[in-house]
Motif scaffolding. Sequence first.
Motif, PDB file in Angstrom:
ATOM      1  N   TYR A  78     -27.794 -42.229 -26.492  1.00 40.53           N
ATOM      2  CA  TYR A  78     -28.458 -41.265 -27.077  1.00 40.53           C
ATOM      3  C   TYR A  78     -27.606 -39.780 -26.177  1.00 40.53           C
ATOM      4  N   CYS A  79     -26.993 -40.034 -24.965  1.00 37.31           N
ATOM      5  CA  CYS A  79     -26.134 -38.855 -24.928  1.00 37.31           C
ATOM      6  C   CYS A  79     -25.596 -37.557 -25.792  1.00 37.31           C
ATOM      7  N   PHE A  80     -26.100 -37.332 -24.649  1.00 37.42           N
ATOM      8  CA  PHE A  80     -26.417 -35.709 -25.798  1.00 37.42           C
ATOM      9  C   PHE A  80     -25.420 -34.474 -25.561  1.00 37.42           C
ATOM     10  N   ASN A  81     -24.129 -35.335 -24.434  1.00 34.08           N
ATOM     11  CA  ASN A  81     -22.576 -34.291 -24.112  1.00 34.08           C
ATOM     12  C   ASN A  81     -21.797 -34.619 -24.522  1.00 34.08           C
ATOM     13  N   THR A  82     -22.316 -35.667 -26.084  1.00 34.79           N
ATOM     14  CA  THR A  82     -20.599 -36.094 -25.993  1.00 34.79           C
ATOM     15  C   THR A  82     -19.427 -35.135 -26.204  1.00 34.79           C
ATOM     16  N   VAL A 133     -19.028 -40.749 -24.006  1.00 40.02           N
ATOM     17  CA  VAL A 133     -19.869 -40.230 -23.327  1.00 40.02           C
ATOM     18  C   VAL A 133     -19.887 -39.296 -22.155  1.00 40.02           C
ATOM     19  N   CYS A 134     -20.676 -38.546 -21.742  1.00 40.95           N
ATOM     20  CA  CYS A 134     -20.850 -38.121 -20.826  1.00 40.95           C
ATOM     21  C   CYS A 134     -20.757 -38.614 -19.121  1.00 40.95           C
ATOM     22  N   GLY A 135     -21.352 -39.681 -19.405  1.00 41.11           N
ATOM     23  CA  GLY A 135     -22.337 -40.444 -17.709  1.00 41.11           C
ATOM     24  C   GLY A 135     -22.963 -39.820 -16.678  1.00 41.11           C
ATOM     25  N   ASN A 136     -23.572 -38.393 -17.189  1.00 43.61           N
ATOM     26  CA  ASN A 136     -23.826 -37.419 -16.221  1.00 43.61           C
ATOM     27  C   ASN A 136     -25.377 -36.697 -17.093  1.00 43.61           C
ATOM     28  N   CYS A 137     -25.914 -36.854 -18.072  1.00 40.04           N
ATOM     29  CA  CYS A 137     -26.831 -36.734 -18.500  1.00 40.04           C
ATOM     30  C   CYS A 137     -27.428 -37.177 -18.652  1.00 40.04           C
ATOM     31  N   ARG A 138     -29.005 -36.797 -18.502  1.00 34.40           N
ATOM     32  CA  ARG A 138     -30.531 -37.350 -18.200  1.00 34.40           C
ATOM     33  C   ARG A 138     -30.488 -39.098 -19.681  1.00 34.40           C
ATOM     34  N   ALA A 139     -29.993 -38.788 -20.163  1.00 35.87           N
ATOM     35  CA  ALA A 139     -29.700 -40.117 -21.534  1.00 35.87           C
ATOM     36  C   ALA A 139     -28.887 -41.248 -20.058  1.00 35.87           C
ATOM     37  N   CYS A 140     -27.615 -40.386 -19.979  1.00 38.69           N
ATOM     38  CA  CYS A 140     -26.719 -41.717 -19.610  1.00 38.69           C
ATOM     39  C   CYS A 140     -26.884 -42.609 -17.969  1.00 38.69           C
ATOM     40  N   LEU A 141     -27.717 -40.919 -17.736  1.00 37.81           N
ATOM     41  CA  LEU A 141     -27.784 -41.880 -16.364  1.00 37.81           C
ATOM     42  C   LEU A 141     -29.517 -42.721 -16.518  1.00 37.81           C
TER      43      LEU A 141
HETATM   44 ZN    ZN Z   1     -24.232 -38.325 -21.497  1.00 42.28          ZN
END
Ligand code: ZN
Length: 361
Positions: free
Chosen positions: A106-110, A92-100
Amino acid sequence: MPYEVQGVVAAGKGEPVSVRTVIVPDPGPGEAVVNVQACGVCHTDLHYRDGGINDEFPFLLGHEAAGVVEAVGPGVTGVAPGDYVILNWRAVCGNCRACLRGRPWYCFNTHNAAQKMTLEDGTPLSPALGIGAFASKTLVAAGQCTKVDPDARPAVAGLLGCGVMAGLGAALNTGNVTRGDSVAVIGCGGVGDAAILGASLAGAAKIIAVDIDDRKLDLAGGFGATHTVNSRTTDPVEAIRELTGGHGADVVIEAVGRPETYKQAFYARDLAGTVVLVGVPTPEMTLELPLLDVFGRGGSLKSSWYGDCLPSRDFPMLIDLYLQGRLNLDGFVSETIELDQVEEAFGKMHRGEVLRSVVVL
Ligand code: ZN
Ligand code: APR
Ligand code: ZN
């Protein structure tokens, strides 16, 4: 220096897979090369071979894996050479809306490794689910590596990387099974049995296993099923209602991925119950339901992706429970095989003869 290893490659749609020489580059920024020690055979690998996922052949198959980090690229701080890790396919990216918003599953920037592994002639390989672990070494994003206790044998640890995590997470994370619950699991393959195990771990009072194959129902008992229903001979919705005092189950987990079993799951839940869909349907499948039933039955209908897991939270915890003897992960390993037996293992999986065949390297 790049590494030269042997790996299981699907060269063209529907063609039998073969063991080929694979070139693994040195890790670049944010990447890691992992010495794979074990990798389970999953339906998704077969879908790749058959062109069911995309047409980016050739594929390097395998994605349920554990091993030891060989080398890391610049900037990698989370893992180091020598670490024993389970690979995951959603870093996961840790920064997208789902992560935040605290829903990283549900991260969309894996992300995966930026570089490509190749065949000897330089043809780039597409790694299955961004992993490609039917090979003694593979290249992944460092975030795809989760460190766990090295006492857990690789054939077992690797399974948490996909199907077994999907089932455990369907019960524990998505279904939130809690002590005293009644739980029904429809479909008792590796994923369904893991859901049974998860329900058992959570303290469910009643765990009803449903399958059309008596061999599978026998195995389900070893993971904590308290009742079994063969839905070829018995109406499973009726049976689940009867076993739950006429109410239906608090949590019903569907682990097949077919319209008729989705429908059974929908009707087998208690009015305030939860349906968890973990079986993956094919694109052409549809289901018709009376809207009054959709409206009139309370509770909730949820799908579970990868068991809504958070690898850094869930993998080490589940491995610790396994090492304490509290989680029967050994039961999923039906056989251990060599790289050149993957095609044969697809046949056994297709015929329902195994829960998991695991390549040990
Ligand atoms: Zn993310
Ligand atoms: N009713 C009940 N059980 C069924 C039915 C049915 N109509 N059809 C098949 N089954 C049973 C099979 O007998 C088998 O035991 O469902 C089980 C499916 O298990 P596997 O084929 O081993 O698949 P598994 O790896 O467990 O994955 C199940 O979950 O994550 C998804 O993509 C995965 O859709 C797949 C599902
Ligand atoms: Zn898988």
